[in-house]
Design a protein around this motif. Structure first.
Motif, PDB file in Angstrom:
ATOM      1  N   GLY A  78      14.685  -7.269  -4.883  1.00 34.86           N
ATOM      2  CA  GLY A  78      14.586  -8.141  -6.048  1.00 34.86           C
ATOM      3  C   GLY A  78      13.282  -7.914  -6.781  1.00 34.86           C
ATOM      4  N   TYR A  79      12.889  -6.653  -6.917  1.00 37.27           N
ATOM      5  CA  TYR A  79      11.536  -6.286  -7.356  1.00 37.27           C
ATOM      6  C   TYR A  79      11.502  -6.040  -8.865  1.00 37.27           C
ATOM      7  CZ  TYR A  79       6.963  -3.968  -7.223  1.00 37.27           C
ATOM      8  OH  TYR A  79       5.655  -3.625  -7.416  1.00 37.27           O
ATOM      9  N   ASN A  80      10.628  -6.742  -9.534  1.00 38.20           N
ATOM     10  CA  ASN A  80      10.416  -6.567 -10.972  1.00 38.20           C
ATOM     11  C   ASN A  80       9.459  -5.412 -11.183  1.00 38.20           C
ATOM     12  OD1 ASN A  80       9.855  -6.846 -13.746  1.00 38.20           O
ATOM     13  ND2 ASN A  80       8.332  -8.452 -13.353  1.00 38.20           N
ATOM     14  N   ILE A  81       9.962  -4.285 -11.697  1.00 45.28           N
ATOM     15  CA  ILE A  81       9.087  -3.113 -11.878  1.00 45.28           C
ATOM     16  C   ILE A  81       8.210  -3.240 -13.120  1.00 45.28           C
ATOM     17  CG2 ILE A  81      10.786  -1.652 -10.714  1.00 45.28           C
ATOM     18  CD1 ILE A  81      11.232  -0.322 -13.500  1.00 45.28           C
ATOM     19  N   GLY A  82       8.521  -4.220 -13.984  1.00 43.01           N
ATOM     20  CA  GLY A  82       7.688  -4.448 -15.162  1.00 43.01           C
ATOM     21  C   GLY A  82       8.218  -3.818 -16.429  1.00 43.01           C
ATOM     22  N   ASP A  83       9.164  -2.865 -16.316  1.00 46.69           N
ATOM     23  CA  ASP A  83       9.719  -2.204 -17.493  1.00 46.69           C
ATOM     24  C   ASP A  83      10.903  -2.978 -18.047  1.00 46.69           C
ATOM     25  OD1 ASP A  83       8.050   0.080 -17.738  1.00 46.69           O
ATOM     26  OD2 ASP A  83       9.078   1.005 -16.047  1.00 46.69           O
ATOM     27  N   THR A  84      11.096  -2.865 -19.342  1.00 43.93           N
ATOM     28  CA  THR A  84      12.303  -3.392 -19.973  1.00 43.93           C
ATOM     29  C   THR A  84      13.138  -2.232 -20.498  1.00 43.93           C
ATOM     30  OG1 THR A  84      11.166  -3.687 -22.095  1.00 43.93           O
ATOM     31  CG2 THR A  84      11.243  -5.583 -20.617  1.00 43.93           C
ATOM     32  N   ILE A 131       7.327   7.170   5.018  1.00 44.11           N
ATOM     33  CA  ILE A 131       6.617   8.429   5.244  1.00 44.11           C
ATOM     34  C   ILE A 131       5.454   8.587   4.275  1.00 44.11           C
ATOM     35  CG2 ILE A 131       8.506   9.667   6.347  1.00 44.11           C
ATOM     36  CD1 ILE A 131       9.291  10.826   3.671  1.00 44.11           C
ATOM     37  N   TYR A 132       5.509   7.842   3.155  1.00 43.32           N
ATOM     38  CA  TYR A 132       4.432   7.885   2.159  1.00 43.32           C
ATOM     39  C   TYR A 132       4.197   6.501   1.580  1.00 43.32           C
ATOM     40  CZ  TYR A 132       5.356  12.940   2.011  1.00 43.32           C
ATOM     41  OH  TYR A 132       5.561  14.253   2.340  1.00 43.32           O
ATOM     42  N   PHE A 133       2.993   6.319   1.051  1.00 47.93           N
ATOM     43  CA  PHE A 133       2.697   5.233   0.130  1.00 47.93           C
ATOM     44  C   PHE A 133       2.205   5.871  -1.160  1.00 47.93           C
ATOM     45  CE2 PHE A 133       2.489   1.817   3.399  1.00 47.93           C
ATOM     46  CZ  PHE A 133       3.143   0.823   2.675  1.00 47.93           C
ATOM     47  N   ALA A 134       2.868   5.565  -2.275  1.00 47.42           N
ATOM     48  CA  ALA A 134       2.414   6.043  -3.573  1.00 47.42           C
ATOM     49  C   ALA A 134       1.427   5.031  -4.145  1.00 47.42           C
ATOM     50  CB  ALA A 134       3.601   6.225  -4.510  1.00 47.42           C
ATOM     51  N   LYS A 135       0.233   5.495  -4.412  1.00 45.59           N
ATOM     52  CA  LYS A 135      -0.794   4.625  -4.986  1.00 45.59           C
ATOM     53  C   LYS A 135      -0.673   4.649  -6.500  1.00 45.59           C
ATOM     54  CE  LYS A 135      -5.827   3.932  -5.205  1.00 45.59           C
ATOM     55  NZ  LYS A 135      -7.154   4.480  -4.834  1.00 45.59           N
ATOM     56  N   THR A 136      -0.606   3.490  -7.103  1.00 47.83           N
ATOM     57  CA  THR A 136      -0.468   3.402  -8.551  1.00 47.83           C
ATOM     58  C   THR A 136      -1.325   2.267  -9.074  1.00 47.83           C
ATOM     59  OG1 THR A 136       1.140   3.194 -10.358  1.00 47.83           O
ATOM     60  CG2 THR A 136       1.559   1.884  -8.392  1.00 47.83           C
ATOM     61  N   SER A 137      -1.635   2.299 -10.353  1.00 47.85           N
ATOM     62  CA  SER A 137      -2.486   1.274 -10.958  1.00 47.85           C
ATOM     63  C   SER A 137      -1.673   0.039 -11.263  1.00 47.85           C
ATOM     64  CB  SER A 137      -3.121   1.800 -12.250  1.00 47.85           C
ATOM     65  OG  SER A 137      -3.926   2.923 -11.981  1.00 47.85           O
ATOM     66  N   GLY A 138      -2.204  -1.123 -10.911  1.00 45.96           N
ATOM     67  CA  GLY A 138      -1.549  -2.386 -11.234  1.00 45.96           C
ATOM     68  C   GLY A 138      -2.263  -3.071 -12.376  1.00 45.96           C
ATOM     69  N   THR A 139      -1.513  -3.821 -13.199  1.00 41.47           N
ATOM     70  CA  THR A 139      -2.135  -4.501 -14.329  1.00 41.47           C
ATOM     71  C   THR A 139      -2.860  -5.771 -13.900  1.00 41.47           C
ATOM     72  OG1 THR A 139      -0.028  -5.601 -14.733  1.00 41.47           O
ATOM     73  CG2 THR A 139      -0.476  -3.608 -16.000  1.00 41.47           C
ATOM     74  N   THR A 140      -2.400  -6.394 -12.800  1.00 40.73           N
ATOM     75  CA  THR A 140      -3.051  -7.628 -12.337  1.00 40.73           C
ATOM     76  C   THR A 140      -3.516  -7.507 -10.895  1.00 40.73           C
ATOM     77  OG1 THR A 140      -0.921  -8.547 -11.654  1.00 40.73           O
ATOM     78  CG2 THR A 140      -1.667  -9.062 -13.877  1.00 40.73           C
ATOM     79  N   SER A 141      -3.040  -6.500 -10.170  1.00 39.47           N
ATOM     80  CA  SER A 141      -3.285  -6.441  -8.733  1.00 39.47           C
ATOM     81  C   SER A 141      -4.282  -5.364  -8.325  1.00 39.47           C
ATOM     82  CB  SER A 141      -1.959  -6.156  -8.001  1.00 39.47           C
ATOM     83  OG  SER A 141      -0.911  -6.905  -8.511  1.00 39.47           O
ATOM     84  N   GLU A 161       2.595  -8.731  -6.156  1.00 47.03           N
ATOM     85  CA  GLU A 161       1.803  -9.752  -5.473  1.00 47.03           C
ATOM     86  C   GLU A 161       2.658 -10.576  -4.508  1.00 47.03           C
ATOM     87  OE1 GLU A 161      -1.561 -10.534  -5.410  1.00 47.03           O
ATOM     88  OE2 GLU A 161      -1.651  -8.536  -6.290  1.00 47.03           O
ATOM     89  N   ASP A 162       3.898 -10.833  -4.924  1.00 48.12           N
ATOM     90  CA  ASP A 162       4.799 -11.633  -4.081  1.00 48.12           C
ATOM     91  C   ASP A 162       5.249 -10.865  -2.837  1.00 48.12           C
ATOM     92  OD1 ASP A 162       4.801 -13.789  -5.910  1.00 48.12           O
ATOM     93  OD2 ASP A 162       6.311 -12.784  -7.129  1.00 48.12           O
ATOM     94  N   LEU A 163       5.243  -9.552  -2.912  1.00 47.24           N
ATOM     95  CA  LEU A 163       5.697  -8.716  -1.794  1.00 47.24           C
ATOM     96  C   LEU A 163       4.524  -8.202  -0.952  1.00 47.24           C
ATOM     97  CD1 LEU A 163       8.633  -7.874  -1.076  1.00 47.24           C
ATOM     98  CD2 LEU A 163       8.142  -5.648  -2.097  1.00 47.24           C
TER      99      LEU A 163
END
Length: 494
Positions: A339-345, A94-104, A71-73
């Protein structure tokens, strides 16, 4: 031994030596990646906004570039989606990968000509490390399958949009095309159940040597193979199947079920791919964890998970991390994520070389009472409760029950069994004991009579598949969260 397998062994040795050259110099490798990223993005809009021209060290970067999620980016990404150049990275992706977001909702992650090779080479190198260590290369002459999304792409403003697994399908090297399954036509089927049935029809009489995909969806493929074959074990259908490659979720909760369906033990290779980057792969059958890829155009930072939601948490770099601590994974990449938080730990299992396990999601936890239970803990508890038993689990998830009809609150474990425990209460006790040993906060809540012990609820056969279908998330790269801090999934399953 075929010429192809001999060549694979020679190539595997070469890649192994190349890996050693950077993995033995981790700090220097990451510093070189960092400097290259900053230099390459100085003239971008993001680089100018964040004063990349005066960044000379990592501390400068951390001061100028805050941690961001999608959301911040998004403001920058929306500009890139319209075809504007030099926004997050030089030129345009050259591509955009479409993926499911939990809040977005849907998220669109850029892939550039600089980042794309790492997605391809990492999967290849994981297999080559396996060959180099084990000497097993005969499978290269057999058929291979990866259960993936549709490779059909849409083009907008000179950029192709699609699912990551579908994008990667366009990069299968020519020397593997003859071995690769399913057919292009079958791979393009959008409906997951129709697609799996078509894959079964295409592959059931083939010599499948390597099978790859998210375990939950490979399980569905295996079940349909068994239905079609009259209940045969997978090893009877595919006599040369000896290697399973997976990613996305922990394999351990599925292992017993898989070995039961396959009829024998097979080697496995774990991968850690994401739209944001290919971060790690299992480089050894003998060591725990996956090799963190420090030389693939990704600069890593780590924030201790228990400090993540505090103000200005410390950002650690590769030379500062410790084994066994739960870290949120932060990346800056040659696809233009900063500085992107991918969400995984992740947790480090080794520092020489740097190997990690995926321990969960920074937002997927249970802390309704301050216990902060994470995915790695519930998966370990399930493994401990089922080891040495005949219990077989198809799928499970965990949620808090804060307002039960009577008695104290509890953690509810919703489980779809293949083989049920003879004593359900003893099984629940075993889970609870393991959780208390792993998590001192949870133990305190049980001891202090704030929570009652684990409650196990049986989910009907195919209940998780039906839930995913109802959410429009059946198949592909979608997966059930191991745990949630609310009851949205739990109440739907019930």
């Amino acid at each position: 031994m075929s010429i192809k397998s001999i060549a694979a062994k020679i190539f595997a040795r070469k890649i192994y030596k190349q890996t050693l050259s950077w993995s033995e110099k981790p700090v220097e490798t990451q510093l070189r990646v960092f400097k290259n990223l900053i230099e390459s993005a100085k003239a971008t809009e993001f680089g100018k906004d964040h004063h990349f021209d005066v960044i000379t060290k990592i501390e400068d970067f951390q001061k100028n570039v805050p941690i961001r999620d999608y959301e911040d980016l998004k403001t920058y990404i929306e500009k890139v989606k319209t075809g504007q150049e030099n926004i997050l990275w030089k030129g345009k992706p050259i591509y955009f990968a479409k993926t499911s977001g939990t809040t977005s909702g849907a998220k669109y992650i850029p892939l550039t000509k600089e980042s794309m090779p790492s997605h391809i080479n990492a999967a290849r190198n994981a297999i080559l490390h396996y060959i180099n260590e084990t000497g097993n290369a005969d499978f290269v002459d057999g058929k291979m399958i990866f259960l993936q999304g549709s490779p059909i792409l849409t083009e907008k403003h000179g950029i192709n949009f699609g699912r990551l697994s579908g994008i990667v399908a366009h990069f299968v090297p020519k020397y593997l095309q003859r071995n690769r399954m399913p057919s292009w036509e079958t791979n393009c089927i959008e409906d997951w159940e129709t697609k799996v049935n078509a894959i079964v029809d295409e592959t059931i009489k083939e010599d499948m040597a390597v099978i790859s995909g998210i375990p939950s969806w490979v399980q569905m493929y295996f079940e349909k193979l068994q239905e079609k074959s009259g209940g045969k074990k997978i090893s009877e259908i595919f006599k040369n199947f000896n290697l399973f490659i997976y990613g996305g979720v922990n394999y351990e909760p599925y292992r017993a079920k898989f070995e039961q369906m396959i009829g024998k033990k097979v080697d496995s290779i774990e991968l850690f791919p994401a739209s944001e980057g290919f971060f790690a792969y299992q480089d050894s059958q003998k060591e725990k964890g996956m090799l963190l890829l420090l030389n693939s155009g990704i600069f890593y930072e780590f924030i201790k998970a228990d400090e993540f939601f505090t103000e200005n948490p410390k950002r650690y770099t590769i030379g500062e991390v410790e084994v066994g601590i739960n870290y949120a994974l932060i990346v800056s990449t040659n696809a233009g994520l900063w500085g992107y938080n991918i969400g995984d730990t992740v947790q480090f299992t080794s520092l020489k070389p740097y190997r990690v396990i995926v321990s969960g999601r920074i937002k997927h936890y249970i802390s309704a009472f301050g216990e902060h239970v994470i995915a790695n803990e519930v998966e370990n508890a399930m493994k401990e409760a089922t080891v040495g038993t005949n219990i077989v689990i198809n799928e499970f998830t965990v949620a808090p029950q804060i307002t039960p009809a009577s008695g104290l609150p509890y953690h509810e474990w919703l489980i779809e069994f293949e083989n049920e425990p003879e004593n359900m209460q003893a099984f629940a006790e075993a889970i609870d004991d393991s959780m208390r040993k792993q998590n001192i906060y949870y133990d305190d809540l049980i001891t202090g009579n704030v929570l009652q012990k684990v409650v196990v609820t049986k989910v009907s056969k195919n209940g998780f598949q039906e839930y995913m279908k109802s959410q429009g998330k059946l198949g592909g790269q979608n997966k059930i969260p191991r745990l949630s801090n609310d009851r949205k999934i739990a109440d739907n399953l019930k």
